[in-house]
Design an enzyme around this catalytic site. Structure first.
Site, PDB file in Angstrom:
ATOM      1  N   GLN A 149      -4.137  -1.748   9.712  1.00 38.83           N
ATOM      2  CA  GLN A 149      -4.081  -3.078   9.112  1.00 38.83           C
ATOM      3  C   GLN A 149      -4.608  -4.118  10.097  1.00 38.83           C
ATOM      4  O   GLN A 149      -4.153  -4.196  11.233  1.00 38.83           O
ATOM      5  CB  GLN A 149      -2.636  -3.398   8.695  1.00 38.83           C
ATOM      6  CG  GLN A 149      -2.495  -4.683   7.912  1.00 38.83           C
ATOM      7  CD  GLN A 149      -3.186  -4.638   6.546  1.00 38.83           C
ATOM      8  OE1 GLN A 149      -3.092  -3.660   5.819  1.00 38.83           O
ATOM      9  NE2 GLN A 149      -3.891  -5.703   6.210  1.00 38.83           N
TER      10      GLN A 149
ATOM     11  N   LYS B  65       0.839  -1.212   0.000  1.00 39.22           N
ATOM     12  CA  LYS B  65       0.000   0.000   0.000  1.00 39.22           C
ATOM     13  C   LYS B  65       0.873   1.260   0.000  1.00 39.22           C
ATOM     14  O   LYS B  65       0.609   2.210  -0.741  1.00 39.22           O
ATOM     15  CB  LYS B  65      -0.944  -0.019   1.213  1.00 39.22           C
ATOM     16  CG  LYS B  65      -2.038  -1.075   1.080  1.00 39.22           C
ATOM     17  CD  LYS B  65      -2.782  -1.350   2.382  1.00 39.22           C
ATOM     18  CE  LYS B  65      -3.720  -2.542   2.209  1.00 39.22           C
ATOM     19  NZ  LYS B  65      -4.398  -2.947   3.453  1.00 39.22           N
TER      20      LYS B  65
ATOM     21  N   ASP C  22     -10.865   2.574   4.303  1.00 39.01           N
ATOM     22  CA  ASP C  22     -11.124   1.136   4.228  1.00 39.01           C
ATOM     23  C   ASP C  22     -12.629   0.871   4.178  1.00 39.01           C
ATOM     24  O   ASP C  22     -13.058  -0.246   3.880  1.00 39.01           O
ATOM     25  CB  ASP C  22     -10.529   0.424   5.459  1.00 39.01           C
ATOM     26  CG  ASP C  22      -9.212  -0.274   5.129  1.00 39.01           C
ATOM     27  OD1 ASP C  22      -8.972  -0.573   3.944  1.00 39.01           O
ATOM     28  OD2 ASP C  22      -8.432  -0.519   6.075  1.00 39.01           O
TER      29      ASP C  22
END
Ligand code: NAD
Length: 291
Positions: free
Chosen positions: A96, A52, A119
């Site tokens: 994460q 990412k 997200d």
């Protein structure tokens, strides 16, 4: 049978975002800025976050990687998220997953500002998504929609079977496929670990989304001829023949299922590549909306 090439489609999405970011910079505006938090040293998480951050660099975004040791307390982590919420320079925040046992994922997700929740896991975004309002769509389901759109796969009136009901993949993609949109209008069956007759249900599917995390679970005898198969699974399976000591396996037994399909995604190079592209799209959107 046609392979749905996630790498190729992700590349086109990223090129578009890079061009848009170049324009922002030429206009003297700030590029999108993604802040990623990584807790501990889980190998897969390290790989995902590194990828990412690397993609941010490729697109000309700013990125900040914040690392915590596995022992970090919930309070420390939540405090850092609140700081990033307040930081005007940061457009998108991701933490994460998975997180160590002492930290509540729910609290973490709820603490991230919905405006920076690229997200798309915050209840405010999920709620808006369900109602068809503009929202950050979770990256993996969003990536699947982008793939269906790129290959102009007809979804209207089709029977889609989603295997897995997680908040990040199975449930949101089942909702999105059922909505009245160009990549929706499916009749959706959502299956999970208590589903009976899974094979019979899959055999009725025009579209199967396999998101259960069991390597090569979906076999040829579960798939009807001409189906579209989207393989979300990524599991590291020990493989002494590989340099890294493992191979990445999807939830679909690709070799036997692929010949029966009209379209199928490979692993790697399918949904995984699209997930990062979709995250980058959400981050760009966050930057535009905030500035
Ligand atoms: P999860 O573990 O949260 O959920 C798995 C779901 O599968 C559960 O709802 C469970 O009920 C269902 N399930 C388990 N066994 C089943 C069975 N035998 N029959 C039917 N349903 C069953 O998983 P998740 O976070 O949604 O991830 C699923 C897979 O997708 C994992 O391999 C994960 O690594 C992968 N993943 C990939 C990406 C990507 O970018 N490609 C993103 C997220 C997750």
């Amino acid at each position: 049978m046609q392979i749905l090439d996630g790498k190729l489609v992700a590349q086109t999405v990223k090129e578009d975002l890079k061009q848009k970011t170049d324009i922002l910079k030429r206009e003297g505006k700030k590029p999108p800025h993604l802040a990623a938090i990584l807790v501990g040293h889980n190998g897969a998480s390290e790989t995902y976050v590194a990828s990412k951050v690397r993609t941010c660099e490729e697109l000309g975004y700013q990125s900040t990687l914040i690392r915590f040791e596995t022992e970090v307390t919930e309070d420390e982590l939540l405090q850092k998220i609140r700081e990033l919420n307040q930081d005007d320079g940061v457009d998108g925040i991701l933490v994460q997953l998975p997180l160590p046992a002492q930290i509540s994922e729910e609290k973490v997700i709820n603490t991230i500002s919905a405006q920076k929740d690229v997200d798309g896991f915050h209840p405010a975004n999920i709620g808006k998504m369900i109602q068809g309002q503009p929202a950050y769509i979770p990256a993996t389901p969003y990536g699947i929609l982008l793939l269906l759109e790129y290959y102009k796969i007809e979804t209207k009136g089709k029977h889609a079977v989603v295997i897995g009901r997680s908040n990040i993949v199975g449930r949101p993609i089942s909702i999105l496929l059922s909505q009245n949109t160009p990549t929706g209008n499916c009749t959706v069956t959502i299956c999970h670990s208590h589903t009976r007759n899974l094979k019979d249900i899959c055999l009725q599917a025009d579209i199967i989304v396999a998101a259960l995390g069991k390597p090569e679970f979906l076999t040829a005898d579960m798939v009807k001829d001409g189906a579209v198969v989207i393989d979300v699974g990524i599991t590291r399976v020990p493989d002494a023949g590989k340099k890294k000591g493992y191979a990445l396996k999807g939830d679909v037994h690709f070799e036997t299922v692929a010949p029966k399909c009209n379209y199928i995604t490979p692993v790697p190079g399918g949904v995984g590549a699209m997930t990062i592209a979709a995250l980058m799209k959400n981050t760009y959107l966050a930057a535009i909306q905030r500035n």
